[in-house]
Motif scaffolding. Structure first.
Motif, PDB file in Angstrom:
ATOM      1  N   SER A  60      -5.376   7.181  -5.421  1.00 13.89           N
ATOM      2  CA  SER A  60      -4.465   6.406  -4.573  1.00 13.89           C
ATOM      3  C   SER A  60      -4.500   4.921  -4.920  1.00 13.89           C
ATOM      4  N   SER A  61      -5.691   4.408  -5.246  1.00 11.41           N
ATOM      5  CA  SER A  61      -5.799   2.994  -5.639  1.00 11.41           C
ATOM      6  C   SER A  61      -5.059   2.736  -6.947  1.00 11.41           C
ATOM      7  N   LYS A  62      -5.190   3.681  -7.877  1.00 16.90           N
ATOM      8  CA  LYS A  62      -4.527   3.512  -9.168  1.00 16.90           C
ATOM      9  C   LYS A  62      -3.012   3.574  -9.022  1.00 16.90           C
ATOM     10  N   VAL A  63      -2.509   4.528  -8.228  1.00 13.15           N
ATOM     11  CA  VAL A  63      -1.068   4.665  -8.015  1.00 13.15           C
ATOM     12  C   VAL A  63      -0.505   3.399  -7.394  1.00 13.15           C
ATOM     13  N   ARG A  64      -1.231   2.838  -6.407  1.00 11.56           N
ATOM     14  CA  ARG A  64      -0.758   1.610  -5.768  1.00 11.56           C
ATOM     15  C   ARG A  64      -0.729   0.455  -6.769  1.00 11.56           C
ATOM     16  N   ALA A  65      -1.773   0.354  -7.586  1.00  6.49           N
ATOM     17  CA  ALA A  65      -1.827  -0.735  -8.564  1.00  6.49           C
ATOM     18  C   ALA A  65      -0.672  -0.629  -9.561  1.00  6.49           C
TER      19      ALA A  65
ATOM     20  N   LYS B  71       2.235   0.735  -8.977  1.00  9.53           N
ATOM     21  CA  LYS B  71       3.465   0.355  -8.264  1.00  9.53           C
ATOM     22  C   LYS B  71       3.571  -1.166  -8.139  1.00  9.53           C
ATOM     23  N   MET B  72       2.462  -1.845  -7.848  1.00 10.08           N
ATOM     24  CA  MET B  72       2.492  -3.301  -7.710  1.00 10.08           C
ATOM     25  C   MET B  72       2.819  -3.969  -9.046  1.00 10.08           C
ATOM     26  N   GLN B  73       2.329  -3.403 -10.152  1.00  8.51           N
ATOM     27  CA  GLN B  73       2.694  -3.930 -11.468  1.00  8.51           C
ATOM     28  C   GLN B  73       4.186  -3.796 -11.708  1.00  8.51           C
TER      29      GLN B  73
END
Length: 407
Positions: free
Chosen positions: A391-396, A398-400
């Motif tokens: 989940s942390s990786k997916v969010r990161a 998306k933010m990129q």
């Protein structure tokens, strides 16, 4: 025939003054009840004092074992500590006192119960919630909140007693306001009313000494538990009350369990007090030390939440409620396998771990060792971390993507 009132009697200034006050203002027969939760020498001469002040009768009820087995043990099992510091010494005793007051009121055919708790404190809530839960038909007289009570200070109470021919063994300027039972003693008043003042420990301490004055040599202690209940100290099996007595002596000797706290009372104000809980501090720490071995992570995490909840319930006087029963039931369900032995060293205010064993330990050396064991492959961690951090990786990612669109 006069109606009877049951007075929760400690022999202190407030309840001593209340005896003639009740007779003057209500024309009751006053039946005093001192509920012994381990006050020790504070009970000496109590009957003579009560009768000389106008009481018709005095009950001294020994509830020490009931207090320890049915009120203290559940709080120890929960590691129930209010605001991370207060081990609930006064709070735990109030429901057993309220229960016994109601039982004596029924026995005597009394119509009312009176207490001397002030209108600013927690005890008025604890006593009255207990009485209401057990005997909603009984009248409750809170002297300090009654319009007929005109005394507003300890000095005025002392003058009132003198005017009624009552000699007192204490004075207003040399006495802390204290509450004592087998579990602890609390101190309020005098220099403690100013949070900027350091406590006068030489004048204040009753159960022990300061860490500075404790022995230069530490002392090893072993304890055993069965299903979360303490069973022995240093190889000697004994009942819970005797375990607390033994630990009080050991803890007091080594400066254990002195707490200076500004706490948040139920009524909303902050209050400063010093608590001595030498044996209780050791017992809580030993129990928690054993639980570290035995409880799985999720249960241990939830138990901390429920333990804090039980601390609030007890502090707020809600012992006789479905919520306390349900919370305690959860805590008790976690204690089934909390069996084993703990060892620690007492040294100048510190409780230093020195080993723990249990037939139900979840600690597995083969898994925990830095060397590769049979039950754990270091490579397994890679897939776990990928999933755990997904989940942390997916969010990161998306933010990129968002940042690129904004440029």
């Amino acid at each position: 025939m006069k109606e009877k009132v049951i007075l929760a009697y400690s022999g202190g200034l407030d309840t001593t003054a209340i005896i003639p006050w009740l007779k003057e203002n209500f024309d009751y027969d006053v039946v005093c009840c001192c509920i012994d939760c381990g006050q020790g020498e504070e009970l000496d001469g109590l009957e003579e004092r009560a009768i000389s002040c106008g009481a018709a009768k005095l009950y001294i009820e020994d509830v020490i074992d009931e207090f320890c087995d049915e009120y203290v043990v559940p709080c120890v099992q929960a590691n129930a500590i209010y605001e991370n510091k207060y081990l609930l010494g006064t709070s735990m005793a109030r429901p057993v006192i309220a229960k016994r007051l109601v039982e004596i009121a029924r026995k005597e055919g009394a119509t009312a119960i009176c207490h001397g708790a002030t209108g600013k404190g927690n005890d008025q809530i604890r006593f009255e919630l207990g009485i209401k839960a057990l005997a909603p038909d009984l009248k409750i007289i809170a002297a300090w909140r009654n319009d007929a009570w005109t005394m507003n200070s300890r000095e005025e109470e002392i003058e009132y007693c003198k005017a009624h021919g009552i000699d007192l063994p204490f004075s207003a300027d040399t006495s802390y306001s204290r509450d004592r039972n087998l579990w602890h003693i609390s101190h309020e008043g005098l220099e403690l009313e100013d949070p900027a003042c350091e406590p006068d420990f030489d004048h204040l301490l009753v159960l022990g000494t300061t860490p500075e004055k404790a022995p230069e040599e530490g002392e090893y202690v072993t304890m055993t538990f069965e299903a979360g209940v303490p069973k022995s100290v240093n190889g000697k099996e004994m009942k819970v009350s005797d375990i607390i007595r033994t630990l009080n002596e050991l803890g007091g000797k080594h400066g254990i369990g002195i707490v200076d706290i500004v706490e948040n009372r139920v009524v909303g104000m902050k209050s400063r007090g010093v608590y001595e809980t030498p044996g209780g501090t050791i017992l809580m720490e030993a129990h928690q030390q054993l639980e570290e071995l035995i409880l799985d992570r999720d249960t241990y995490t939830m138990k901390k939440v429920m333990g804090n909840k039980l601390a609030d319930i007890v502090y707020e006087g809600k012992w006789f409620t479905p919520l306390r029963e349900a919370t305690q039931a959860f805590i008790e369900s976690t204690q089934k396998y909390v069996t084993g032995e703990v060892k620690f060293k007492l040294y100048k205010g510190n409780i230093i771990k020195a080993g723990e064993t249990s037939p139900y330990t979840l600690y597995n050396e083969s898994i925990a060792s830095f060397t590769t064991g049979d039950l754990y492959d270091h490579h397994d961690a890679e897939g776990f971390i990928n999933l755990f951090g997904l989940s942390s990786k997916v969010r990161a990612m998306k933010m990129q993507e968002v940042e690129k669109k904004q440029k």
